[in-house]
Design a protein around this motif. Structure first.
Motif, short mmCIF file in Angstrom:
data_model
loop_
_atom_site.label_atom_id
_atom_site.label_comp_id
_atom_site.label_asym_id
_atom_site.label_seq_id
_atom_site.Cartn_x
_atom_site.Cartn_y
_atom_site.Cartn_z
N GLU A 1 67.10 54.90 -30.55
CA GLU A 1 67.54 53.81 -31.79
C GLU A 1 67.10 54.15 -32.89
O GLU A 1 68.62 53.54 -33.85
N LEU B 1 56.32 54.21 -30.84
CA LEU B 1 57.36 55.00 -31.89
C LEU B 1 57.45 56.30 -31.89
O LEU B 1 56.35 55.88 -32.00
N ARG C 1 50.82 53.38 -22.85
CA ARG C 1 50.65 52.05 -22.35
C ARG C 1 49.76 51.59 -21.10
O ARG C 1 49.34 50.25 -21.06
N ALA D 1 59.50 53.56 -24.36
CA ALA D 1 59.20 53.75 -25.91
C ALA D 1 60.45 53.89 -27.48
O ALA D 1 61.58 54.54 -26.29
N TRP D 2 60.17 53.56 -28.48
CA TRP D 2 61.46 53.36 -29.22
C TRP D 2 61.09 55.22 -29.97
O TRP D 2 60.41 55.76 -30.15
N LYS E 1 51.13 45.77 -24.20
CA LYS E 1 52.66 44.97 -25.10
C LYS E 1 52.71 45.87 -26.23
O LYS E 1 53.40 45.40 -27.14
N ARG F 1 53.90 47.92 -28.98
CA ARG F 1 55.16 48.96 -29.57
C ARG F 1 55.00 50.25 -29.71
O ARG F 1 53.65 50.57 -30.72
N ASP G 1 50.72 48.38 -32.70
CA ASP G 1 51.23 49.09 -32.08
C ASP G 1 51.25 51.05 -32.39
O ASP G 1 49.56 51.27 -33.29
N CYS H 1 56.76 48.89 -36.78
CA CYS H 1 55.64 48.89 -36.50
C CYS H 1 54.05 48.20 -37.27
O CYS H 1 54.51 48.38 -38.88
#
Length: 398
Positions: A243, A184, A175, A212-213, A180, A182, A133, A129
């Motif tokens: 993940e 986490l 969001r 999300a991760w 766009k 990321r 992000d 990240c």
């Protein structure tokens, strides 16, 4: 002879000394204690023999004859040091064997080992990240995870402990603002100071819904929870939906080091971008070989026997303290709330005098006025030792 300048002396006396004085006044100054192991269950601490209820060696593997022998044999074969970082000439067969064992144990395509659990966090988060992000952490996440998130340069957000409603509102807002970037989400499977668990199944559904991760730190579940001690993620059959699984080899595994288990592509990226891996000498090969032996023990019959003993000890402790919510004590960590920092230190000292070591946990490890005695159980504890501890604890419980 080295002479210090007047400015340096002023800085030491006026700055460092003053800060130490502030810590003293707040009951927050810490010091290192000298510990020596006397036998399997007893230690000498500051000159007195006590029963250790502070160790994270949950299965007692740190003193097991099998791992002692594994270490001796590995030192004889590989020597005592790696000589360089993994990407120079420090990558040895035992490092890769450990990672293959960890990947199989955690149900992932690959794994990567580090010198410490802290090195995992400060290496992985900045590698994955960055600016643009967002990393969203449970409020009670370990300090190393917070450090890694800050180092990443990503936007850092904190959600109240295990509060999924608040987390979902945050994910929606993130969001909407940054479609766009990321995201986490970071949590622990079992939290180190409270001993409770994250609602992992619901967290997985939530992160999937918002793209999300999820990174789960299994430090205090590895070796203890799930089938063969493979952790809470495996216990909930979520290996293919989480993940990033990270953890440590210094607790239930009884050795040292840390790991992250993930897809092959993620591990390849970390090899190229995780600074705490790239710029650190590889862990001693004998440590890696011994850690691999520990993983095999944990996943076999010996691990089953030790977990059975650990859970029997946990059940006995909770039966003697029915006021504790057994549903919240998910692993081997039992917090005994005291409140004030000074009161917690005094309680820990009285326990020491009675022959039991359970440390006072204070700010900044926990919130102010949330000081506690952190009791950790081991497969090596005897029932009579647990009964003696509880008798002393009852005088301090709030």
């Amino acid at each position: 002879m080295l002479r210090m300048s007047a400015d340096h002396l002023d800085w030491v006396e006026g700055g460092v000394a003053a800060q130490l004085g502030d810590l003293d006044a707040a009951g927050l100054r810490r010091r290192l204690r000298l510990l020596q192991r006397d036998s399997v269950g007893l230690v000498t601490l500051d000159g007195g023999t006590v029963v250790n209820f502070s160790s994270n060696d949950y299965l007692g593997l740190a003193v097991s004859d099998q791992l002692k022998q594994a270490m001796v044999e590995a030192v004889s074969r590989h020597g005592v040091g790696s000589g360089a970082s993994r990407l120079v000439c420090g990558n040895m067969e035992c490092h890769e064997a450990l990672e293959a064992a960890l990947a199989e144990f955690k149900g992932t395509e690959a794994a990567l080992s580090f010198s410490t659990g802290h090195a995992v966090a400060v290496g992985v988060l900045p590698a994955l990240c960055g600016a643009g992000d967002t990393i969203v952490l449970d409020k009670l996440s370990h300090a190393s995870l917070i450090d890694g998130a800050r180092l990443s340069g990503a936007t850092l957000r904190i959600f109240p402990h295990n509060n999924l409603e608040k987390l979902e509102r945050m994910l929606v807002a993130i969001r909407a603002k940054n479609a766009k970037g990321r995201i986490l989400v970071v949590t622990e499977s079992v939290f180190s100071m409270d001993g409770d668990a994250a609602p992992l199944a619901a967290l997985v559904e939530l992160k999937d819904r918002h793209g999300a991760w999820l990174l789960v730190d299994e430090a205090h579940a590895f070796g203890i929870l799930g089938p063969q001690g493979r952790g809470l993620v495996a216990g909930l059959r979520l290996e293919k939906r989480v993940e990033l699984q990270m953890g440590t080899l210094s607790k239930a595994a009884g050795v040292s080091g840390g790991y992250v288990a993930a897809s092959r592509e993620v591990i390849d990226l970390l090899i190229n971008r995780a600074r705490s891996l790239i710029y650190s000498t590889a862990p001693p090969p004998a440590v890696a070989a011994t850690a691999a032996a520990a993983v095999a023990m944990i996943g076999g019959g010996e691990g089953d026997r030790r977990r059975e003993r650990l859970w029997a000890n946990r059940a006995h402790l909770l039966s003697l303290l029915p006021e504790l919510d057994a549903d919240l004590v998910m692993a081997a960590i039992v917090p005994v709330m005291i409140g004030g920092e000074r009161e917690a230190v005094a309680a820990a000292e009285q326990l020491m005098e009675a022959g039991f070591f359970a440390p006072a946990i204070r700010y900044p490890t926990v919130a102010r006025s949330q000081a506690r005695l952190r009791v950790t159980l081991s497969a090596l504890h005897e029932l009579v030792e647990i009964e003696g501890l509880v008798g002393c604890l009852r005088r301090h419980m709030v």
